[in-house]
Design a protein around this motif. Sequence first.
Motif, PDB file in Angstrom:
ATOM      1  N   PHE A   5       1.042  -1.374   0.054  1.00 55.94           N
ATOM      2  CA  PHE A   5      -0.038   0.016  -0.100  1.00 55.94           C
ATOM      3  C   PHE A   5       0.769   1.129   0.067  1.00 55.94           C
ATOM      4  O   PHE A   5       0.425   2.343  -0.673  1.00 55.94           O
ATOM      5  CB  PHE A   5      -1.067  -0.174   1.210  1.00 55.94           C
ATOM      6  CG  PHE A   5      -2.204  -0.830   0.988  1.00 55.94           C
ATOM      7  CD1 PHE A   5      -2.864  -1.120  -0.124  1.00 55.94           C
ATOM      8  CD2 PHE A   5      -2.557  -1.745   2.032  1.00 55.94           C
ATOM      9  CE1 PHE A   5      -3.867  -1.714  -0.363  1.00 55.94           C
ATOM     10  CE2 PHE A   5      -3.491  -2.581   1.873  1.00 55.94           C
ATOM     11  CZ  PHE A   5      -4.270  -2.835   0.476  1.00 55.94           C
ATOM     12  N   LEU A   6       1.901   1.238   0.693  1.00 50.05           N
ATOM     13  CA  LEU A   6       2.880   2.355   0.760  1.00 50.05           C
ATOM     14  C   LEU A   6       3.538   2.531  -0.823  1.00 50.05           C
ATOM     15  O   LEU A   6       3.696   3.932  -1.200  1.00 50.05           O
ATOM     16  CB  LEU A   6       4.065   2.380   1.658  1.00 50.05           C
ATOM     17  CG  LEU A   6       5.135   3.364   1.747  1.00 50.05           C
ATOM     18  CD1 LEU A   6       4.054   4.604   2.024  1.00 50.05           C
ATOM     19  CD2 LEU A   6       5.965   2.900   2.869  1.00 50.05           C
ATOM     20  N   HIS A   7       3.689   1.479  -1.398  1.00 52.50           N
ATOM     21  CA  HIS A   7       4.167   1.808  -2.836  1.00 52.50           C
ATOM     22  C   HIS A   7       3.099   2.334  -3.763  1.00 52.50           C
ATOM     23  O   HIS A   7       3.430   3.092  -4.519  1.00 52.50           O
ATOM     24  CB  HIS A   7       4.502   0.255  -3.298  1.00 52.50           C
ATOM     25  CG  HIS A   7       4.874   0.203  -4.835  1.00 52.50           C
ATOM     26  ND1 HIS A   7       4.115   0.257  -5.968  1.00 52.50           N
ATOM     27  CD2 HIS A   7       6.123   0.298  -5.533  1.00 52.50           C
ATOM     28  CE1 HIS A   7       4.604   0.323  -6.956  1.00 52.50           C
ATOM     29  NE2 HIS A   7       5.660   0.318  -6.924  1.00 52.50           N
ATOM     30  N   GLN A   8       1.927   1.666  -3.412  1.00 53.91           N
ATOM     31  CA  GLN A   8       0.783   2.267  -4.210  1.00 53.91           C
ATOM     32  C   GLN A   8       0.549   3.768  -3.999  1.00 53.91           C
ATOM     33  O   GLN A   8       0.209   4.500  -5.062  1.00 53.91           O
ATOM     34  CB  GLN A   8      -0.466   1.555  -4.062  1.00 53.91           C
ATOM     35  CG  GLN A   8      -0.489   0.080  -4.547  1.00 53.91           C
ATOM     36  CD  GLN A   8      -0.560   0.150  -6.096  1.00 53.91           C
ATOM     37  OE1 GLN A   8      -1.353   0.010  -6.751  1.00 53.91           O
ATOM     38  NE2 GLN A   8       0.809  -0.050  -6.594  1.00 53.91           N
ATOM     39  N   SER A   9       0.667   4.254  -2.835  1.00 54.43           N
ATOM     40  CA  SER A   9       0.600   5.468  -2.272  1.00 54.43           C
ATOM     41  C   SER A   9       1.517   6.463  -3.282  1.00 54.43           C
ATOM     42  O   SER A   9       1.284   7.595  -3.706  1.00 54.43           O
ATOM     43  CB  SER A   9       0.816   5.834  -0.808  1.00 54.43           C
ATOM     44  OG  SER A   9      -0.449   5.256  -0.271  1.00 54.43           O
ATOM     45  N   TYR A  32       5.456  -3.969  -5.019  1.00 52.47           N
ATOM     46  CA  TYR A  32       4.420  -3.781  -5.737  1.00 52.47           C
ATOM     47  C   TYR A  32       4.279  -5.278  -6.040  1.00 52.47           C
ATOM     48  O   TYR A  32       2.959  -5.742  -6.300  1.00 52.47           O
ATOM     49  CB  TYR A  32       4.826  -2.950  -7.463  1.00 52.47           C
ATOM     50  CG  TYR A  32       3.666  -2.912  -8.088  1.00 52.47           C
ATOM     51  CD1 TYR A  32       2.431  -2.662  -7.847  1.00 52.47           C
ATOM     52  CD2 TYR A  32       3.854  -3.882  -9.392  1.00 52.47           C
ATOM     53  CE1 TYR A  32       1.425  -2.504  -8.554  1.00 52.47           C
ATOM     54  CE2 TYR A  32       2.605  -4.066 -10.162  1.00 52.47           C
ATOM     55  CZ  TYR A  32       1.480  -3.269 -10.018  1.00 52.47           C
ATOM     56  OH  TYR A  32       0.624  -3.392 -10.811  1.00 52.47           O
ATOM     57  N   VAL A  33       5.058  -6.300  -6.385  1.00 50.90           N
ATOM     58  CA  VAL A  33       4.881  -7.453  -6.861  1.00 50.90           C
ATOM     59  C   VAL A  33       5.107  -8.374  -5.674  1.00 50.90           C
ATOM     60  O   VAL A  33       4.375  -9.230  -5.320  1.00 50.90           O
ATOM     61  CB  VAL A  33       5.855  -7.856  -8.088  1.00 50.90           C
ATOM     62  CG1 VAL A  33       5.851  -9.290  -8.458  1.00 50.90           C
ATOM     63  CG2 VAL A  33       5.337  -7.075  -9.373  1.00 50.90           C
ATOM     64  N   ASP A  34       6.363  -8.490  -5.154  1.00 52.15           N
ATOM     65  CA  ASP A  34       6.708  -9.331  -4.169  1.00 52.15           C
ATOM     66  C   ASP A  34       6.035  -9.565  -2.955  1.00 52.15           C
ATOM     67  O   ASP A  34       5.809 -10.328  -2.254  1.00 52.15           O
ATOM     68  CB  ASP A  34       8.463  -9.068  -3.592  1.00 52.15           C
ATOM     69  CG  ASP A  34       9.401  -9.244  -4.879  1.00 52.15           C
ATOM     70  OD1 ASP A  34       8.804  -9.779  -5.914  1.00 52.15           O
ATOM     71  OD2 ASP A  34      10.466  -8.897  -4.759  1.00 52.15           O
ATOM     72  N   ALA A  35       5.492  -8.331  -2.599  1.00 53.54           N
ATOM     73  CA  ALA A  35       4.733  -8.303  -1.155  1.00 53.54           C
ATOM     74  C   ALA A  35       3.408  -9.090  -1.314  1.00 53.54           C
ATOM     75  O   ALA A  35       3.069  -9.905  -0.623  1.00 53.54           O
ATOM     76  CB  ALA A  35       4.229  -6.948  -0.891  1.00 53.54           C
ATOM     77  N   ARG A  36       3.063  -9.419  -2.625  1.00 59.68           N
ATOM     78  CA  ARG A  36       1.688 -10.236  -2.949  1.00 59.68           C
ATOM     79  C   ARG A  36       2.323 -11.347  -3.258  1.00 59.68           C
ATOM     80  O   ARG A  36       1.268 -12.419  -3.070  1.00 59.68           O
ATOM     81  CB  ARG A  36       0.928  -9.335  -3.934  1.00 59.68           C
ATOM     82  CG  ARG A  36       0.121  -8.159  -3.437  1.00 59.68           C
ATOM     83  CD  ARG A  36      -0.520  -7.301  -4.656  1.00 59.68           C
ATOM     84  NE  ARG A  36       0.383  -6.806  -5.820  1.00 59.68           N
ATOM     85  CZ  ARG A  36      -0.026  -6.660  -6.958  1.00 59.68           C
ATOM     86  NH1 ARG A  36      -1.125  -6.640  -7.219  1.00 59.68           N
ATOM     87  NH2 ARG A  36       0.907  -6.187  -7.879  1.00 59.68           N
ATOM     88  N   TYR A  37       3.087 -11.783  -4.130  1.00 60.69           N
ATOM     89  CA  TYR A  37       3.485 -13.155  -4.877  1.00 60.69           C
ATOM     90  C   TYR A  37       4.794 -13.727  -4.539  1.00 60.69           C
ATOM     91  O   TYR A  37       4.828 -14.923  -4.727  1.00 60.69           O
ATOM     92  CB  TYR A  37       3.488 -12.809  -6.368  1.00 60.69           C
ATOM     93  CG  TYR A  37       2.158 -11.993  -6.587  1.00 60.69           C
ATOM     94  CD1 TYR A  37       1.032 -12.846  -6.641  1.00 60.69           C
ATOM     95  CD2 TYR A  37       2.382 -10.874  -7.315  1.00 60.69           C
ATOM     96  CE1 TYR A  37      -0.036 -12.275  -7.196  1.00 60.69           C
ATOM     97  CE2 TYR A  37       1.157 -10.392  -7.887  1.00 60.69           C
ATOM     98  CZ  TYR A  37      -0.163 -10.828  -7.692  1.00 60.69           C
ATOM     99  OH  TYR A  37      -1.206 -10.235  -8.015  1.00 60.69           O
ATOM    100  N   ASN A  38       5.634 -13.133  -3.750  1.00 65.04           N
ATOM    101  CA  ASN A  38       6.802 -13.934  -3.354  1.00 65.04           C
ATOM    102  C   ASN A  38       6.763 -14.084  -1.984  1.00 65.04           C
ATOM    103  O   ASN A  38       6.837 -13.429  -0.915  1.00 65.04           O
ATOM    104  CB  ASN A  38       8.158 -12.939  -3.524  1.00 65.04           C
ATOM    105  CG  ASN A  38       9.493 -13.534  -3.316  1.00 65.04           C
ATOM    106  OD1 ASN A  38       9.452 -14.641  -2.667  1.00 65.04           O
ATOM    107  ND2 ASN A  38      10.307 -12.839  -3.726  1.00 65.04           N
TER     108      ASN A  38
END
Length: 102
Positions: free
Chosen positions: A14-18, A76-82
Motif C-alpha cells: 500500500f505504501l508503494h501504491q501511495s 509492488y509484486v513481491d509483497a503479494r506473490y513472493n
Amino acid sequence: MADKETDYKEASFFLHQSCENYYYAIRLTFTLRNNKQHNLSKLSSTTRRYSDDLSTVFPQNTPEEKRLFKLLKAAYVDARYNPHFVVTKEDIDATYPKSRIA
C-alpha cells in the motif's frame, strides 16, 4: 486474523501504491500524461524536473536508503506473490517518513 508478517507485506504494498499515485498526480498535473508505470525509479526520474523537492523524497545517499527504496520498489509484486519477501516493522517505520513531502 493476519499475522504481523503479512500485515507488513501489505503495508509495504500500500505504501508503494501511495507513492505511485503521488508520482502519477504530479506527472498528470504537468503533462496530462497518465500512462501506467509501476517502477518508482522511473516515475521518480520523470517527475523530478518539476520540483527540486522531489529529489529529497527518497534519497539514496547511503546503503540503507538504497536498500529501503529497493524494498519499496519490490513491494509492488513481491509483497503479494513472493513468499520469501521480507519486510519488517522497522523497514516500514523507516520508509514511511521518506514517502512524505513536508
